[in-house]
Write a protein that holds these residues in place. Structure first.
Motif, PDB file in Angstrom:
ATOM      1  N   LEU A 143      -7.841   4.706  -4.385  1.00 20.43           N
ATOM      2  CA  LEU A 143      -9.042   4.092  -3.815  1.00 20.43           C
ATOM      3  C   LEU A 143     -10.017   5.150  -3.326  1.00 20.43           C
ATOM      4  O   LEU A 143     -11.225   5.084  -3.593  1.00 20.43           O
ATOM      5  N   GLN A 144      -9.490   6.124  -2.597  1.00 23.20           N
ATOM      6  CA  GLN A 144     -10.355   7.154  -2.015  1.00 23.20           C
ATOM      7  C   GLN A 144     -10.985   8.035  -3.092  1.00 23.20           C
ATOM      8  O   GLN A 144     -12.153   8.419  -2.987  1.00 23.20           O
ATOM      9  N   TYR A 191     -11.641   7.135  -6.218  1.00 22.75           N
ATOM     10  CA  TYR A 191     -12.651   6.329  -6.911  1.00 22.75           C
ATOM     11  C   TYR A 191     -13.937   6.268  -6.094  1.00 22.75           C
ATOM     12  O   TYR A 191     -15.038   6.436  -6.624  1.00 22.75           O
ATOM     13  N   LEU A 234     -11.131  -1.053  -0.792  1.00 19.61           N
ATOM     14  CA  LEU A 234     -12.067  -0.379  -1.690  1.00 19.61           C
ATOM     15  C   LEU A 234     -13.483  -0.437  -1.137  1.00 19.61           C
ATOM     16  O   LEU A 234     -14.220   0.557  -1.197  1.00 19.61           O
ATOM     17  N   SER A 250      -1.623   4.565  -4.001  1.00 20.64           N
ATOM     18  CA  SER A 250      -2.670   3.548  -4.127  1.00 20.64           C
ATOM     19  C   SER A 250      -3.853   3.855  -3.217  1.00 20.64           C
ATOM     20  O   SER A 250      -5.004   3.647  -3.593  1.00 20.64           O
ATOM     21  N   ASP A 284      -6.359  -3.713  -1.849  1.00 18.42           N
ATOM     22  CA  ASP A 284      -7.465  -3.118  -2.614  1.00 18.42           C
ATOM     23  C   ASP A 284      -8.822  -3.813  -2.444  1.00 18.42           C
ATOM     24  O   ASP A 284      -9.840  -3.128  -2.309  1.00 18.42           O
ATOM     25  N   ASN A 295       0.852  -1.196   0.000  1.00 19.67           N
ATOM     26  CA  ASN A 295       0.000   0.000   0.000  1.00 19.67           C
ATOM     27  C   ASN A 295       0.880   1.234   0.000  1.00 19.67           C
ATOM     28  O   ASN A 295       1.757   1.378   0.861  1.00 19.67           O
ATOM     29  N   PHE A 331      -8.082  -2.503 -10.256  1.00 11.90           N
ATOM     30  CA  PHE A 331      -7.408  -2.479  -8.958  1.00 11.90           C
ATOM     31  C   PHE A 331      -6.698  -3.811  -8.775  1.00 11.90           C
ATOM     32  O   PHE A 331      -6.955  -4.776  -9.486  1.00 11.90           O
TER      33      PHE A 331
END
Length: 471
Positions: free
Chosen positions: A80-81, A83, A249, A76, A245, A72, A230
């Motif tokens: 995620l945040q 998206y 996610l 990355s 992920d 991580n 991802f």
């Protein structure tokens, strides 16, 4: 004599009832001292180098730390945040498709930490976060058809009310890109929803793993269609990947604090570097369960949290334990401990008779949440009758704790072992604490048992037969 290991965070392991008549003795630890020390050394080597005893690259111990060059990274996490943030107030529902550990980890986060009736809440009550459904974890045509009908019903109602299309995202999680249940479920949902473009805007993202040795059809499809990709990192098995992920996610989509989740894992990882077994929770937990099996024949573990929110955690733990430890050793002998899920106090009315008086081949693993976020007291009603009046004003949370204590005391009275994990609260930090604790415990126990925790050759056997029949 009480035996409790308590960390600075308040996470504790009460293993008092693992010791006693017909249970473990202090001398058992002395007898296995060299084996215990060798297990600790092997897990520390794995943590530092990523190399397992069996010559594999195993990187799950790198997951908690967010750092450039690690599993991580700041980039990355930011992806995620971003998206997830883009979904807020725009996407009405998400379907997470997958099976096994990479799917179950996200489901644990969902069922543990959001309202049980999340999908029935209004968009405002969900703060604009989407509804979340789970599929692709079986080959049931009935389950798939029910989900299709429900989502199409929602889409049509949404268009009538808001005069715009319903947006649905399919998250497809398959490390190989070939998982039968997940891929067939995805193909059905995608095809059906594509036929309803007048009411439904369909989006897709995939979570998969690049393999230089074999093609990944799901990733190839994502490249053709331009879907978001991802990663399930190489070197991390599905049952160990919730801190990457696939799990993160889901947490981000729900608006949960994924950094707190990772910090909980980080703090547990630090505690489990301790070279004193009585201060290292994962090492101690593994030793207690391994020795209970070897010395006392306790080959069944009943995993019994006293919270229905943690049922999915039990299902995740079943896979983690069974797929990691149920193995043949190098000499051809087998090691096995069978996990069983129960929920307190519900299953005190179903399974406890067996635990108390059935074959003495079980230990019970309780989980207790010390401070529940919601308090409910029994109302003062029907006070004219003594039976009802005796419960008036009592706290349900306190009654739940008393039920756990009564269960543990009853088992101890019959010389049957149990241990209790205490979480101060149930939130992302302590869920991270707990899940990482179990991962490390399994790594320790595999070393003690002489089995490889990070493969699953037995799973491949049925897959071969299934492929032979066209599956």
């Amino acid at each position: 004599m009480q035996r409790i290991l308590t960390l600075a965070s308040g996470f504790s392991v009460d293993y008092t009832n693992m010791f006693g008549a017909e249970r473990l003795q202090e001398s058992d630890f002395a007898e296995y001292q060299q084996q215990l020390l060798a297990a600790h050394q092997a897990v520390q080597e794995l943590t530092v180098t990523g190399n397992s005893t069996y010559g594999q690259q195993v990187l799950f111990t790198q997951m908690p730390e967010v750092k450039f060059g690690k599993i991580n990274t700041p980039a990355s996490i930011a992806k995620l945040q971003a998206y997830a943030q883009n979904m807020q107030n725009r996407v009405q529902a998400v379907v997470s498709l997958g099976v096994g550990g990479s799917y179950l980890g996200g489901r644990v986060i969902f069922e543990s930490l959001v309202d049980e009736y999340w999908n029935g809440l209004s968009a405002r009550e969900r703060f604009g976060r989407p509804k979340l459904y789970f599929a692709g974890n079986s080959l049931s045509a009935t389950a798939l058809q029910s989900l299709l009908r429900e989502l199409l019903r929602q889409a049509q109602a949404y268009v009538l009310k808001y005069k715009k299309r319903y947006t649905l995202t399919l998250l497809v999680t398959s490390k190989s890109g070939t998982t039968l249940e997940c891929i067939t479920g995805f193909m059905n949902l995608y095809t059906t929803f594509a036929d309803y473009a007048d009411v439904l805007n369909l989006e897709v993202a995939v979570l998969t793993q690049t393999d230089a040795q074999a093609p990944n059809p799901l990733e190839e499809l994502a490249q053709v269609w331009g879907w978001e990709v991802f990663r399930v990192p190489t070197g991390i098995g599905g049952r160990f990947c919730v801190f990457t992920d696939p799990g993160l996610l889901i947490g981000a989509i729900l608006g949960l604090d994924i950094n707190s989740f990772l910090q909980g894992a980080c703090d547990m990882a630090l505690a489990c570097q301790n070279a004193d077994i009585w201060a290292n929770p994962a090492w101690l937990n593994a030793a207690l369960k391994y020795l209970a099996a070897q010395k006392n024949g306790k080959f069944i573990e009943v995993f019994m949290p006293y919270s229905p929110n943690l049922k999915a955690l039990g299902e995740w733990y079943v896979q983690l334990l069974a797929e990691s430890l149920g193995k043949k050793r190098a000499d051809g002998t087998a090691y096995s401990r069978t996990p069983v899920v129960a929920i307190g106090s519900t299953d005190m009315h179903a399974q406890t008779q067996e635990h108390q008086e059935g074959l003495a081949n079980k230990l019970v693993q309780f989980i207790q949440i010390t401070h529940e976020s919601i308090e409910v007291r029994v109302p003062e009603v029907f006070m004219q009758q003594e039976f009802f009046a005796r419960y008036a004003g009592l706290s349900l949370n306190n009654l739940n704790k008393q039920a756990l204590q009564a269960n543990a005391q009853a088992l101890a009275s019959a010389n049957r072992p149990s241990l209790t994990i205490n979480l101060p609260v149930l939130d992302m930090y302590y869920l991270g604490n707990l899940m990482y604790f179990y991962m490390l415990s399994i790594a320790y126990e595999a070393e003690l048992a002489g089995v490889n925790a990070f493969d699953q050759p037995g799973v491949e056997v049925y897959k071969q037969y299934l492929r032979a029949h066209g599956g």
